[in-house]
Structures are given as C-alpha cells and as structure tokens.
Design a protein around this motif. Structure first.
Motif, short mmCIF file in Angstrom:
data_model
loop_
_atom_site.label_atom_id
_atom_site.label_comp_id
_atom_site.label_asym_id
_atom_site.label_seq_id
_atom_site.Cartn_x
_atom_site.Cartn_y
_atom_site.Cartn_z
N ARG A 496 -3.56 38.46 3.98
CA ARG A 496 -3.28 38.97 2.64
C ARG A 496 -1.78 39.00 2.37
O ARG A 496 -1.33 38.67 1.27
N LEU A 497 -1.01 39.41 3.38
CA LEU A 497 0.44 39.42 3.21
C LEU A 497 0.96 38.01 2.98
O LEU A 497 1.82 37.78 2.11
N ARG A 498 0.45 37.04 3.73
CA ARG A 498 0.88 35.64 3.56
C ARG A 498 0.66 35.19 2.13
O ARG A 498 1.53 34.55 1.52
N TYR A 499 -0.49 35.50 1.58
CA TYR A 499 -0.79 35.04 0.22
C TYR A 499 0.02 35.80 -0.83
O TYR A 499 0.39 35.23 -1.86
N GLN A 500 0.30 37.05 -0.57
CA GLN A 500 1.19 37.77 -1.49
C GLN A 500 2.58 37.15 -1.48
O GLN A 500 3.26 37.10 -2.51
N LEU A 501 3.00 36.64 -0.33
CA LEU A 501 4.35 36.08 -0.19
C LEU A 501 4.45 34.62 -0.65
O LEU A 501 5.53 34.04 -0.54
N LEU A 502 3.39 34.03 -1.14
CA LEU A 502 3.43 32.61 -1.48
C LEU A 502 4.55 32.24 -2.47
O LEU A 502 5.19 31.19 -2.30
N PRO A 503 4.84 33.03 -3.52
CA PRO A 503 5.97 32.63 -4.38
C PRO A 503 7.31 32.66 -3.64
O PRO A 503 8.19 31.85 -3.92
N TYR A 504 7.45 33.57 -2.69
CA TYR A 504 8.66 33.63 -1.86
C TYR A 504 8.73 32.41 -0.94
O TYR A 504 9.77 31.75 -0.83
N ILE A 505 7.60 32.09 -0.28
CA ILE A 505 7.57 30.95 0.65
C ILE A 505 7.76 29.64 -0.11
O ILE A 505 8.49 28.75 0.34
N TYR A 506 7.11 29.52 -1.26
CA TYR A 506 7.19 28.28 -2.03
C TYR A 506 8.61 28.05 -2.54
O TYR A 506 9.09 26.92 -2.59
N SER A 507 9.30 29.11 -2.89
CA SER A 507 10.70 28.98 -3.30
C SER A 507 11.56 28.51 -2.14
O SER A 507 12.45 27.66 -2.29
N ALA A 508 11.30 29.05 -0.93
CA ALA A 508 12.03 28.59 0.25
C ALA A 508 11.71 27.13 0.55
O ALA A 508 12.56 26.38 1.04
N ALA A 509 10.47 26.71 0.26
CA ALA A 509 10.10 25.31 0.47
C ALA A 509 10.86 24.39 -0.48
O ALA A 509 11.25 23.28 -0.10
N HIS A 510 11.08 24.83 -1.71
CA HIS A 510 11.89 24.05 -2.65
C HIS A 510 13.31 23.88 -2.09
O HIS A 510 13.89 22.79 -2.18
N VAL A 511 13.86 24.95 -1.54
CA VAL A 511 15.21 24.86 -0.95
C VAL A 511 15.20 23.89 0.22
O VAL A 511 16.11 23.06 0.38
N ALA A 512 14.16 23.95 1.05
CA ALA A 512 14.07 23.07 2.21
C ALA A 512 13.98 21.61 1.78
O ALA A 512 14.62 20.73 2.38
N ALA A 513 13.19 21.33 0.75
CA ALA A 513 13.03 19.95 0.29
C ALA A 513 14.34 19.41 -0.27
O ALA A 513 14.64 18.22 -0.14
N ARG A 514 15.11 20.29 -0.88
CA ARG A 514 16.35 19.83 -1.53
C ARG A 514 17.53 19.76 -0.56
O ARG A 514 18.36 18.86 -0.65
N THR A 515 17.63 20.70 0.36
CA THR A 515 18.83 20.82 1.20
C THR A 515 18.60 20.61 2.68
O THR A 515 19.56 20.46 3.44
#
Length: 974
Positions: A496-515
């Motif tokens: 449940r915590l993982r799914y609550q954190l998905l917008p946080y994780i997905y934003s970090a994934a955007h950073v990873a893809a870009r940088t």
C-alpha cells in the motif's frame, strides 16, 4: 579556437596511430591501433549504443615538440607524441587523470610475454591510468560478491568468467571527476588497483583499443554526461513502477487467474502478472510463429480476443500481462546474433490480444550458466562477443510502439551498456540484493530490480524500495498469501505504501530518464563529500527524500535533520543509530528534513481512479524542493512535450513553515482540470496560525469527510497538520501556505536508539513533543522509553511550575493523558489500577513534586503492564476480521463485534485503523464490495449479490456499488 567534426590523427614514435575526436565539450573519443585504418562505425555506434553526434564541437590544438594539447571549453587532453600517453584536465586546468604507461593496441612479438594477457593475439589491447591516493572508482555493472566501490577488484566484462553476472558495463566513474567508457563489444577486463594498488589497468584479447574519456564534476554529473553520450533510459509505463508478480512456471490460465484474484480479494495492490516461457506451444527460435500452449492456455481460435478470454478477465481486474521469452544463445565463439528480419511479427498477435510486456530470460539461471565447465582446449572465451539482449529489447520496444503507440514493459536478466534505453533489468535473489540495484544505478542502468526475498521482513522492506518491485515464483511458491499472518500483514503495509508513493517514484523515474540519476541512489552519489557516508553499502537514498537501510539495523545519518518514517521521531546528523525496527515495519526508513513527498490515495492498481486528490507530505527543516512530473503514464507523449510539471518548495524560518505550490506547467491528454491537495505537514508542535495566500484559515476538528472550507486541523498524537487546498490546472500563480508555529522551545529530538557523536545537537525537547513520545510509548508498550520521556517532561514542567499549585496542575494534565491511554485500551484508569490500594491512592492529587512524579511513573508502568496482559493487538484484529469474512452476508456493526470480543468499541475502531490502515466501516465496505464484484462476474444476479453481502435493500446496494466501483452492478455483469 576551431570548430570541426574532423578528428586528429597522431602517430607516436612507438608506431601507434591515435585517432582523437572531441564529440562533446567534455568528451573525447579515442581509438588506437597499429594500422592507421579505423573502420567505421566503431563498435558502440554499430550496436546503436552511442549515436554519432552531428553537432560541431569548438576546440583548439596546441602542438609542441614532445606533446600536444587538444582543448574544448570544458576539458583538455594532452598527448605525449612519443609514447601516446594521455592526460585529462578539467576546465580550470586541474589534472583529473593520466596514463602512467604507454597504451598498447596489438602486441609486438619482441614484447615481454608477461605484458600481454593469457591467450592474447596480435590485435589485443592494454592501457592503464594512475590512481590518486584517495581516489574511489565506481561503475562496471553488476557482478556477484563485488562491492560498490571497485578499487581493489578485478572485473571481467564477460558472461563466462565463473561468476554470476547480470549486466557488465565497461563504464568507470571516478571520485576525481573523470569517467571512461570502453568502445568494444568483446570480452575485456578491468584491474582496478587489484594487482597494483595505484593503477587501473584495462586489457582485452581482441579488437583495437577504443574508448570515450570524459571530464565532469561529481558522480551525478558524470552519470549525466554518460547519459548524454549513450542516450536516455527508457521511461517505463507508470503501472510498471507498482508491483509485478511472476507465476510458477507450471501455471495454467486458471492458476494465473487465481494468483491474480488472490491479490484483489486480500486488497493487496498489484499491476503486473507475468508468465514463464512455458506459456507457448514450442520453444521460440525467432524463426517462426508460436501459439499458446493449448493444454495450459486454451483460447478458441474462432474468437481469440475479448473479455471472455483469460486476458480479458485479467484486464477487467486491472492487471497487465507479460510473457516470458528465452533469449537466443549467442555465447559461442565468434557468433553474432542476427535476428530474422521482421521477427517481431510473431509477437503481434499476442500484443493484439492485450499482452503489454515481455520478460526476457535465459534457459538456465545465470548463476548456473556462469559456472558451467569449459573444456580445457576451448579458446572461444578469447573471441567471446558480449550478449545481444539489447537487440532483442530494441526490436520489441520499437515494434510494440509502432503497433500500439504505448510503452511496453520489457525486462531482461542480461545486458550490456546501452540496455537502459530499451529495457529494465532484473536478476534472481542474491545476498544483499540491493547491491545489484545500486551497482547498476552507478553504471547508467536506473531500472534494476532483484526478485523480492519474500519470506523475511527485511527482504520485503528492501524489495519494495527498488526502482521496480518484483515477486517471482518461477519454480517455487512465492505468493504473499502463502505467508504467515505477520509477514502477510507486513507485505500489505509495504504494498500500500508503494502505491501511495507512485507519483513520487514516477517523478524520480522522469529524472532518471533525463539525467541518468537513478531512483535508488548509492550514498556516494548524494553525499560525495561525507567520508562516513561514501563507505555505507547497506543504505541508500530512494529519490530525494527517503533514506533506506537494507538488511541491517546500523544506520548512519548524514548532516541535517531526519525523521523516522515509522515512528515520527526526529534525529540530527551526523549520527550513528542502532535501530530497533518497529513490529509493523521491516527495516529502517528515514525522511530527510525539508522533503516533500506526494502520495496517491489507496489504489489496487495504477490508474484505478483519477488522481484528482493528492496528499502532499511536508517534513519541515530548512529548505526543500520537489518537482512533480505527470503524463498519461502509458504513451510516448511525454517525449514530445505532453507533460505537466509542478514545482513545490518548502522552507522554515523563524518558526514559520512556508510551502509554495507552483503553477502546473504543460498539459497531457485527459489531464484533470482541477485537483485537491491534502497538505500534511509533519510538525512536532501545533501551529498558532495558518495562512493561505495571505488569508487566515480556522482550526476544525479534523474530519475530512465533509471538510469545512478554509480550515485546518492538527493531530497531536500523529504530529501532523492537515489542510485541503483546491487547485486548478489553469492557475497562473503560486499558492502560498504559511504556518506559524507555537512558542514552544525549539529543541531537538533524541532517542535511546541514537548514539550521537560529540557534535550531535541532541538537547531537551518541548513538553508537547515529550507528551507525544509518552503517548507513543504507552501505545507500543515500551516502558523504558516511556519512563525516560516522562522524567524529561516532568523536568521541563517543574522548571515552569513555581508553586505547589503548579505541581498539581501538571500532575493533573499528565493524568488526563493517562485517562485517554486507558480509554484506548477499553478501560478506565481505576479499572487498570485494579485491586492495588496503594496504586489507587496514587490517583489523588499531591503537592510534593517528588511524590507526584513517582505516582505518575507507577501509573504509566501499570498501564503498559495492563496492555501486555490483554494480549496481542493483532490477535484481536484477526478475530474481528475472521468474524467479518465469515459473516459478510450479514449486517456488521463495530459495536456488535466489539461486544463479542469484550472490547470497548472506540478501542477496537482505533486499533483497526492502526493495524490495517482502514477504518472499520471502510474495511467492511471494501470486503463487501469485492465479494459483490466476484459474485456478479461469476454470473450471480444483482439481487443475489446484494443478499449475499448483507444488503437487504437492493436499491441501496445499487447506489453503494456504483459509488464504490463507478459502475452499476448491471454494468459490471455486462
């Protein structure tokens, strides 16, 4: 200063031809051989790993008798014209690294045989760079039993070196601000200060010497420059960052559906269901069509698509299906993998049926393959080509995108540099699995997951704090519902915590893809200047906010303030913590002060309901920033600008916490036009006033079912301030929140778990903070912690008392806290005191400060003792949930179940929320709605479904069902 794409050719006095080309202001491409013939393209360009740059680079050359300098605006390369030795300098002229021995490409017959690696031919290569005394080397992919810092290691870039290897990456990153990427697809070796402690030596048996040498700042900047060179990592679909489950390899369609429905029945969020390659009717050789195994996955050929298939059933429940494919064996000597033209055509029918991803795997586990014996006369290792899973992944990604317009989920256990552009990487379990994740993160591969170690709390803790999370049954039975109740509850908490954190994780994934900055960040990436931090291997940062410790109870907190996520306690670093993991957690988890963490509401799968309401958790302390990235989550639109970005900042100055919600910049299809931010500030003190855009809001009781506008509430026990802030996508300006804290003394939290160094600022806390700790200790049954907090609280209050009347006042205040603690256990304070007349007499006020304190300490200890006598809380909750599940066809009330368990109803309600994360009524509703959905999908009538879930009024059942699922029961049946 000139500008040209032409390369410089240098002929050394030793007969080496050196081709040097500045391909970026910070990067040089260097190729060395004895023929002067440089075939185009070079290996990494031919493999599509590096794209030839068309942009000219401004450079300047200075020629001298013995050497020459080739300079750009960011770096310069000095070449010794006699020996061919290179020296790399930064923009300020600082020496970053140098070769301390002439490079070799091809071995001369008169050379000392000891200079060449065993089996070397005339076209092998060898070079070495000097290492500074304190220089630290990172990268080089993932290899079993190697640390994150590679100095002192010998690393073979190979899959036949007798060790378990998942993704060897010939990328070297130095703490001295330089990096190197080998330009070869042949087996070679890095000796990083192993044979000789002050040099890194790179040798290969085949091919010319070719490499990219680049200058940069810290490790994070070097990763960014590597990403610029090789291309950005693939952004996974948003659901791929949830939970993935791979079925047992013997599973049938029915087994797979049962595995999936177990997640839904138990309310465990999960998105991806995967099958092993046994799903197909024959071994796939990439040369001909394949079909479903008719005995396990029967599909009528006259109607192969639709809701009636097992794929349709999965889709209706929110699951995404991935299929396993064996990689072709390309490890034989001299072989190159040539995929048949248009081989993806064989996968198209399955994608058309709804398959959303592919799991590439090897016929036998990597560990067994690496340890397979090699015949003594087998020289194939000399000519080994590195595997071409990149080619398979690229073909699938491009074919899938052309067919559907969507991002696929592709994951592979083996890969080479560049694999990050097309696929995620995974591996089986290994001891300290997080090292694989961190090692590949330091090697330019940000999407790495290791199969979750499901049967330990520490394994679950680490498994959910990876870039993507995967439970893999394979040949075993690894389903969370097969766990014991304690581990199952823990798994649910983390899921449940993982799914609550998905917008946080997905934003970090955007950073990873870009940088290239990975989601799971090794400590040297984030704290390069902290000598204590860089040596930590069992902890890492997960995004900007979270510090995760894996498989250890020893935690080092760098400089700054940190919140214990599980308890709310606040620590000041630098500090060493001997951590006691709470019962409801699997490992240490800290949040950096200043962090901003967005959270989705509870969901069973990504996209189950629109994320129009986001929690925004703010952890005050200094300044912090967060950028929220949002897109449609499934297409490639983000790469073409279909993206919304919201910048959020917080600061704390002079006991005023400020939060600024920047305007949303950009758009994407089906983007919500409005949103509610539920701002949650983890403040240790209740604020004196709240202002939003300069207007003062009023305090309310804290009920958010029908919240009053322009209001806020404070939960003293949780230490959280909450307020709802409406927002619009068209808002042009920032929303500013200001929270003025109370006048309580600004003091720092400490703990009996903490062993602060001499520099740690661990003073007294405010009385409010200590009261909160006393409440927590009473609730958790920690007598030592409670008495420690009570003693400090009494000292603070006695400093303010000034008279006997003041002593009585504070004594009564603490007794009121005890009364609330007793009520939460379903009893009065007099009942807890029981038959002890001496203890009952302690309930009378006293004027003696010493007697007053002693009475409080005895009462507190008795409350904890009483709680322990009452038995395990989870046992109570389990009894309650057993009643609910066995009587789901009846009307269920909190009061009735509490009476049957001989409990106070408010106590049961509170424990329900604490243990399961849901209120009693929400839990009952969830179970009834899930049961109703199962009945309807199984063919039950609406009336029967209502009756079997305890609804006597069918029209009321219709209203509740539609509100919960978004469709009517009749629509669900159709």
């Amino acid at each position: 200063m000139g500008s040209s794409r032409a390369a410089m050719i240098v002929l050394t006095s030793t007969g080496l031809h050196m081709r040097i080309e500045p391909i970026a202001p910070h990067t040089f491409h260097i190729r060395i051989n004895r023929t002067g013939c440089f075939e185009a393209p070079s290996p990494l360009v031919r493999l599509g790993v590096v794209a030839p740059s068309s942009a000219p680079v401004c450079w300047e050359m200075k020629m001298r008798e013995e050497d020459m300098d080739l300079s750009t605006e960011s770096a310069s390369l000095r070449v010794d014209r006699r020996s061919g030795e290179l020296s790399l300098y930064g923009a300020a002229g600082t020496l970053l690294t140098r070769q301390n021995r002439p490079p070799r490409s091809g071995y001369e017959t008169q050379a000392d045989p000891g200079d060449a690696p065993a089996g070397a031919s005339d076209d092998g290569f060898d070079m070495q760079f000097a290492l500074a005394a304190e220089e630290r080397i990172y990268g080089l992919g993932d290899q079993l039993d190697t640390p994150l810092m590679k100095r002192g290691c010998k690393i073979a870039i190979s899959f036949r070196n007798g060790k378990e290897v998942h993704a060897p990456v010939p990328l070297l990153l130095s703490s001295e601000r330089w990096g190197l990427l080998m330009d070869t697809d042949r087996r070679h070796e890095f000796d990083v200060g192993c044979s000789s402690p002050d040099v890194v030596r790179i040798r290969g048996n085949r091919g010319e010497l070719a490499f990219y040498l680049f200058a940069g700042g810290g490790l994070a900047e070097l990763l960014r420059k590597y990403t610029e060179l090789t291309g950005p990592a693939a952004l996974l679909p948003v659901w791929a960052y949830g939970l993935s489950f791979n079925c047992n390899q013997q599973a049938t369609a029915r087994d797979m559906l049962e595995d999936a429905m177990k997640f839904r029945r138990e309310g465990i969020p999960c998105d991806m269901i995967g099958l092993e390659p046994a799903w197909m009717d024959r071994s796939f050789d990439y040369d001909g069509p394949i079909n479903w195994n008719p005995d396990r996955f029967y599909i009528p050929q006259w109607l192969p698509k639709g809701a009636h298939t097992f794929m349709g059933a999965l889709r209706a429940a929110g699951f995404k299906l991935t299929l396993g494919l064996y990689l072709r064996d390309d490890s034989d000597a001299g072989k190159q993998l040539h995929l048949p033209e248009n081989w993806y055509e064989y996968l198209k029918p399955f994608v058309a049926q709804g398959v959303l991803g592919f799991n590439l795997c090897t016929p036998i586990p990597i560990r067994e393959m690496a340890n397979a014996p090699v015949a003594a006369d087998d020289r194939s290792e000399d000519a080994e080509s590195l595997p071409h899973s990149t080619a398979v992944s690229r073909s699938i990604r491009e074919g899938f995108a052309a067919q559907t317009g969507l991002r696929p989920m592709i994951y592979t256990p083996v890969g080479y540099t560049g694999i990050q552009k097309y696929a995620a990487v995974w591996s089986g379990g290994r001891s300290r699995s997080h090292l694989s994740v961190l090692g590949l993160g330091l090697s330019g591969i940000p999407h790495m997951a290791v199969d979750m170690e499901l049967h330990t709390a520490a394994g679950i803790h680490c498994g959910f704090f990876q870039p993507w999370s995967k439970v893999n049954s394979w040949a075993y039975w690894r389903h969370p519902l097969l766990l014991d109740q304690e581990l199952l509850l823990l798994f649910k908490t983390y899921a449940r915590l993982r799914y609550q954190l998905l917008p946080y994780i997905y934003s970090a994934a955007h950073v990873a893809a870009r940088t290239g900055l990975p989601i799971a960040r090794a400590m040297p990436l984030v704290f390069p200047d902290d000598p204590r931090a860089v040596v930590q291997q069992n902890q890492y940062m997960f995004g900007d906010a979270f510090l995760v410790a894996a498989f250890t109870d020893q935690v080092y907190l760098p400089t700054g303030d940190w919140y214990d996520y599980w308890t709310g306690e606040k620590f000041t670093g630098p500090a060493d913590i001997s951590y006691r993991v709470p019962k409801h957690a699997g490992g240490p988890l800290f949040v950096r002060a200043g962090a901003i963490v967005p959270m989705w509401p509870d969901m069973e799968y990504a996209g189950q309901r629109p994320a129009e309401r986001l929690e925004l958790h703010v952890y005050p302390g200094g300044s912090g920033e967060f950028t929220l990235y949002e897109d449609d989550g499934v297409t490639f639109g983000y790469a073409h600008g279909e993206l919304a970005v919201t910048s959020i900042a917080c600061r704390e100055e002079r006991r005023v916490i400020g939060v600024e919600l920047g305007p949303c910049v950009g758009r994407y299809p089906d983007m919500p036009e409005s949103r509610i931010w539920e701002v949650v500030v983890h403040a240790l003190d209740k604020p004196a006033a709240i202002k939003v855009d300069g207007k003062q809001w009023r305090e309310t009781s804290g009920s958010f079912k029908k919240p009053s506008p322009a209001s806020w509430s404070y939960d003293r026990k949780a230490g959280t301030l909450r307020l709802l802030v409406p927002d619009s996508a068209e808002r042009p300006d920032s929303i500013r929140l200001e929270m003025s804290l109370s006048r309580g003394r600004e003091v720092q939290r400490t703990s009996e778990q903490q062993r602060p160094p001499a520099r740690s600022n661990a003073g007294q806390r405010t009385a409010d903070e200590l009261e909160k700790e006393i409440e927590v200790a009473l609730e958790t049954g920690n007598t030592a912690k409670m008495l420690s907090a009570l003693e400090r609280w009494w000292s603070v209050r006695m400093a303010e008392a000034g008279s006997a009347e003041g002593v009585r006042e504070h004594w009564l205040a603490m007794n009121s806290l005890f009364v609330r603690g007793a009520e939460r256990k379903g009893r009065t304070l007099h009942e807890i005191a029981g038959g002890d007349p001496h203890l009952r007499s302690r309930l009378q006020p006293t004027g003696s400060a010493e007697d007053a304190y002693n009475s409080l300490a005895q009462l507190a200890a008795r409350i904890i003792e009483y709680g322990k006598e009452q038995g395990d809380t989870y046992g109570i909750i389990r009894q309650a949930t057993d009643i609910i599940m066995s009587e789901i066809d009846r009307e269920l009330s909190l009061h009735a179940i509490a009476e049957r368990l001989h409990l106070n109803s408010s106590y049961l309600s509170r424990k329900f929320k604490q243990e399961l994360g849901l209120s009693f009524s929400d839990y009952v509703l969830e179970k009834k709605m899930r049961r109703a959905k199962e009945l309807l999908l199984a063919g039950s009538t609406v009336a029967a479904a209502a009756d079997q879930t305890g609804f006597k009024d069918a029209s009321y059942f219709n209203r509740v069902f539609r509100k919960y699922w978004g469709v009517t029961p009749g629509e669900m049946k159709s």
